[in-house]
Design a protein around this motif. Structure first.
Motif, PDB file in Angstrom:
ATOM      1  N   PHE A   1      42.980  98.208  30.034  1.00 62.86           N
ATOM      2  CA  PHE A   1      44.264  97.878  29.430  1.00 62.86           C
ATOM      3  C   PHE A   1      45.164  97.222  30.459  1.00 62.86           C
ATOM      4  CE2 PHE A   1      48.605  98.863  28.087  1.00 62.86           C
ATOM      5  CZ  PHE A   1      48.580  98.320  26.818  1.00 62.86           C
ATOM      6  N   GLY A   2      45.685  96.057  30.123  1.00 64.65           N
ATOM      7  CA  GLY A   2      46.596  95.343  30.999  1.00 64.65           C
ATOM      8  C   GLY A   2      45.916  94.491  32.060  1.00 64.65           C
ATOM      9  N   SER A   3      44.578  94.493  32.097  1.00 62.93           N
ATOM     10  CA  SER A   3      43.852  93.715  33.095  1.00 62.93           C
ATOM     11  C   SER A   3      43.133  92.550  32.436  1.00 62.93           C
ATOM     12  CB  SER A   3      42.828  94.604  33.810  1.00 62.93           C
ATOM     13  OG  SER A   3      42.030  93.827  34.680  1.00 62.93           O
ATOM     14  N   GLU A   4      43.047  91.458  33.160  1.00 63.48           N
ATOM     15  CA  GLU A   4      42.312  90.298  32.663  1.00 63.48           C
ATOM     16  C   GLU A   4      40.956  90.154  33.338  1.00 63.48           C
ATOM     17  OE1 GLU A   4      44.580  86.714  32.757  1.00 63.48           O
ATOM     18  OE2 GLU A   4      46.319  87.662  31.815  1.00 63.48           O
ATOM     19  N   ASN A   5      40.723  90.929  34.431  1.00 66.00           N
ATOM     20  CA  ASN A   5      39.488  90.719  35.170  1.00 66.00           C
ATOM     21  C   ASN A   5      38.781  91.996  35.617  1.00 66.00           C
ATOM     22  OD1 ASN A   5      41.276  91.530  37.105  1.00 66.00           O
ATOM     23  ND2 ASN A   5      41.160  89.683  38.345  1.00 66.00           N
ATOM     24  N   GLN A   6      39.234  93.166  35.158  1.00 62.15           N
ATOM     25  CA  GLN A   6      38.586  94.416  35.554  1.00 62.15           C
ATOM     26  C   GLN A   6      38.024  95.115  34.312  1.00 62.15           C
ATOM     27  OE1 GLN A   6      41.054  97.156  37.722  1.00 62.15           O
ATOM     28  NE2 GLN A   6      39.283  98.255  38.529  1.00 62.15           N
ATOM     29  N   GLN A   7      36.691  95.262  34.297  1.00 66.54           N
ATOM     30  CA  GLN A   7      36.044  95.863  33.140  1.00 66.54           C
ATOM     31  C   GLN A   7      36.321  97.357  33.075  1.00 66.54           C
ATOM     32  OE1 GLN A   7      31.905  94.884  32.791  1.00 66.54           O
ATOM     33  NE2 GLN A   7      31.681  95.875  30.815  1.00 66.54           N
ATOM     34  N   ASP A   8      36.573  97.842  31.871  1.00 64.61           N
ATOM     35  CA  ASP A   8      36.837  99.259  31.646  1.00 64.61           C
ATOM     36  C   ASP A   8      35.536 100.044  31.788  1.00 64.61           C
ATOM     37  OD1 ASP A   8      38.324 101.509  31.116  1.00 64.61           O
ATOM     38  OD2 ASP A   8      38.770 100.995  29.040  1.00 64.61           O
ATOM     39  N   ILE A   9      35.639 101.308  32.190  1.00 69.77           N
ATOM     40  CA  ILE A   9      34.471 102.175  32.328  1.00 69.77           C
ATOM     41  C   ILE A   9      34.751 103.533  31.702  1.00 69.77           C
ATOM     42  CG2 ILE A   9      33.600 101.053  34.424  1.00 69.77           C
ATOM     43  CD1 ILE A   9      34.826 103.376  36.030  1.00 69.77           C
ATOM     44  N   THR A  10      33.674 104.237  31.377  1.00 69.46           N
ATOM     45  CA  THR A  10      33.786 105.601  30.860  1.00 69.46           C
ATOM     46  C   THR A  10      33.994 106.556  32.029  1.00 69.46           C
ATOM     47  OG1 THR A  10      31.403 105.987  31.011  1.00 69.46           O
ATOM     48  CG2 THR A  10      32.246 105.086  28.915  1.00 69.46           C
ATOM     49  N   LYS A  11      34.284 107.818  31.725  1.00 70.96           N
ATOM     50  CA  LYS A  11      34.493 108.820  32.775  1.00 70.96           C
ATOM     51  C   LYS A  11      33.260 109.024  33.629  1.00 70.96           C
ATOM     52  CE  LYS A  11      38.094 111.296  30.344  1.00 70.96           C
ATOM     53  NZ  LYS A  11      38.525 112.523  29.663  1.00 70.96           N
ATOM     54  N   ASP A  12      32.062 108.795  33.026  1.00 71.86           N
ATOM     55  CA  ASP A  12      30.820 108.972  33.789  1.00 71.86           C
ATOM     56  C   ASP A  12      30.317 107.660  34.414  1.00 71.86           C
ATOM     57  OD1 ASP A  12      29.900 107.739  31.516  1.00 71.86           O
ATOM     58  OD2 ASP A  12      28.347 109.207  31.081  1.00 71.86           O
ATOM     59  N   GLY A  13      31.159 106.617  34.415  1.00 72.58           N
ATOM     60  CA  GLY A  13      30.837 105.400  35.143  1.00 72.58           C
ATOM     61  C   GLY A  13      30.109 104.310  34.374  1.00 72.58           C
ATOM     62  N   ARG A  14      29.869 104.504  33.077  1.00 70.53           N
ATOM     63  CA  ARG A  14      29.217 103.446  32.287  1.00 70.53           C
ATOM     64  C   ARG A  14      30.235 102.375  31.917  1.00 70.53           C
ATOM     65  NH1 ARG A  14      27.165 106.104  27.390  1.00 70.53           N
ATOM     66  NH2 ARG A  14      28.745 107.626  27.903  1.00 70.53           N
ATOM     67  N   LEU A  15      29.797 101.127  31.881  1.00 68.87           N
ATOM     68  CA  LEU A  15      30.656 100.003  31.526  1.00 68.87           C
ATOM     69  C   LEU A  15      30.910  99.977  30.026  1.00 68.87           C
ATOM     70  CD1 LEU A  15      28.786  97.369  33.692  1.00 68.87           C
ATOM     71  CD2 LEU A  15      30.994  98.427  34.221  1.00 68.87           C
ATOM     72  N   LYS A  16      32.108  99.543  29.633  1.00 72.44           N
ATOM     73  CA  LYS A  16      32.441  99.418  28.216  1.00 72.44           C
ATOM     74  C   LYS A  16      32.264  97.972  27.773  1.00 72.44           C
ATOM     75  CE  LYS A  16      35.662 103.285  27.917  1.00 72.44           C
ATOM     76  NZ  LYS A  16      37.027 103.700  27.498  1.00 72.44           N
ATOM     77  N   TRP A  17      31.682  97.810  26.574  1.00 75.93           N
ATOM     78  CA  TRP A  17      31.375  96.500  26.023  1.00 75.93           C
ATOM     79  C   TRP A  17      31.867  96.413  24.583  1.00 75.93           C
ATOM     80  CZ3 TRP A  17      29.005  93.191  29.408  1.00 75.93           C
ATOM     81  CH2 TRP A  17      28.417  93.763  30.530  1.00 75.93           C
ATOM     82  N   ASP A  18      32.143  95.188  24.131  1.00 73.48           N
ATOM     83  CA  ASP A  18      32.470  94.926  22.732  1.00 73.48           C
ATOM     84  C   ASP A  18      31.414  93.999  22.152  1.00 73.48           C
ATOM     85  OD1 ASP A  18      34.853  96.414  22.480  1.00 73.48           O
ATOM     86  OD2 ASP A  18      35.981  94.822  23.481  1.00 73.48           O
ATOM     87  N   LEU A  19      30.721  94.483  21.141  1.00 74.78           N
ATOM     88  CA  LEU A  19      29.737  93.675  20.428  1.00 74.78           C
ATOM     89  C   LEU A  19      30.395  93.075  19.198  1.00 74.78           C
ATOM     90  CD1 LEU A  19      26.815  96.249  20.399  1.00 74.78           C
ATOM     91  CD2 LEU A  19      26.915  94.193  21.784  1.00 74.78           C
ATOM     92  N   GLU A  20      30.025  91.865  18.859  1.00 77.19           N
ATOM     93  CA  GLU A  20      30.424  91.283  17.580  1.00 77.19           C
ATOM     94  C   GLU A  20      29.171  91.219  16.723  1.00 77.19           C
ATOM     95  OE1 GLU A  20      32.469  87.558  18.121  1.00 77.19           O
ATOM     96  OE2 GLU A  20      34.384  88.615  18.162  1.00 77.19           O
ATOM     97  N   ILE A  21      29.246  91.875  15.564  1.00 75.19           N
ATOM     98  CA  ILE A  21      28.104  91.971  14.667  1.00 75.19           C
ATOM     99  C   ILE A  21      28.507  91.430  13.299  1.00 75.19           C
ATOM    100  CG2 ILE A  21      26.428  93.539  13.606  1.00 75.19           C
ATOM    101  CD1 ILE A  21      26.219  93.456  16.665  1.00 75.19           C
ATOM    102  N   LEU A  22      27.741  90.471  12.803  1.00 73.57           N
ATOM    103  CA  LEU A  22      27.942  89.934  11.461  1.00 73.57           C
ATOM    104  C   LEU A  22      27.178  90.822  10.485  1.00 73.57           C
ATOM    105  CD1 LEU A  22      28.912  87.702   9.511  1.00 73.57           C
ATOM    106  CD2 LEU A  22      26.779  86.485  10.041  1.00 73.57           C
ATOM    107  N   CYS A  23      27.898  91.348   9.501  1.00 74.67           N
ATOM    108  CA  CYS A  23      27.287  92.265   8.531  1.00 74.67           C
ATOM    109  C   CYS A  23      27.443  91.725   7.115  1.00 74.67           C
ATOM    110  CB  CYS A  23      27.942  93.644   8.600  1.00 74.67           C
ATOM    111  SG  CYS A  23      27.773  94.437  10.211  1.00 74.67           S
ATOM    112  N   GLY A  24      26.374  91.771   6.360  1.00 69.64           N
ATOM    113  CA  GLY A  24      26.425  91.473   4.934  1.00 69.64           C
ATOM    114  C   GLY A  24      26.764  92.767   4.208  1.00 69.64           C
TER     115      GLY A  24
END
Length: 134
Positions: free
Chosen positions: A30-53
């Motif tokens: 939040f508020g960053s343009e270049n630092q990827q968010d992570i979970t408490k256990d160190g995994r990276l957070k990602w956003d998938l875009e999925i097209l659904c019928g």
């Protein structure tokens, strides 16, 4: 509902005629343009875009919708996917929580809801094993 959060598992076969991968991008802190968010256990957070019928049961038709689905992983879960590859999501869940406004007198007013989607992994249709998603 007093700040309730509801998480519901999505029945993909009943809800969707099909799903296709569109893209995967890092979720930024939040508020960053270049630092990827992570979970408490160190995994990276990602956003998938999925097209659904989406199956519209009332009108007996399928309507296309793009869903933004949050996922955490040590590496890019979309790696190896091409745009429009047919896919399935493991542990595909919709979450809903209240949005409230607090008044000066301490009273709370329900102003709406927040809706989000998460999954634990993405696989191509017909595949049972994927790269590490945990």
């Amino acid at each position: 509902m007093a700040n309730d959060v509801s998480n519901l598992q999505i029945d993909q076969a009943a809800s969707f005629a099909g799903m296709a991968f569109l893209g995967c991008t890092p979720r930024m802190k939040f508020g960053s343009e270049n630092q990827q968010d992570i979970t408490k256990d160190g995994r990276l957070k990602w956003d998938l875009e999925i097209l659904c019928g989406v199956r519209n049961q009332l009108q007996q038709k399928v309507e296309n919708r793009v869903f933004k689905v949050g996922m955490s992983s040590r590496s890019n879960p979309g790696e190896g996917f091409e745009m429009f590859d047919k896919c399935e999501l493991r542990d595909f869940t919709v979450g809903v929580s209240e949005k409230q406004r607090r008044h000066e007198n301490g009273a709370k007013e329900l102003t709406g809801v927040s809706v989000w989607f998460t999954a634990s992994e993405i696989v191509r249709v017909g595949e049972s094993v994927t790269a590490e998603a945990a």
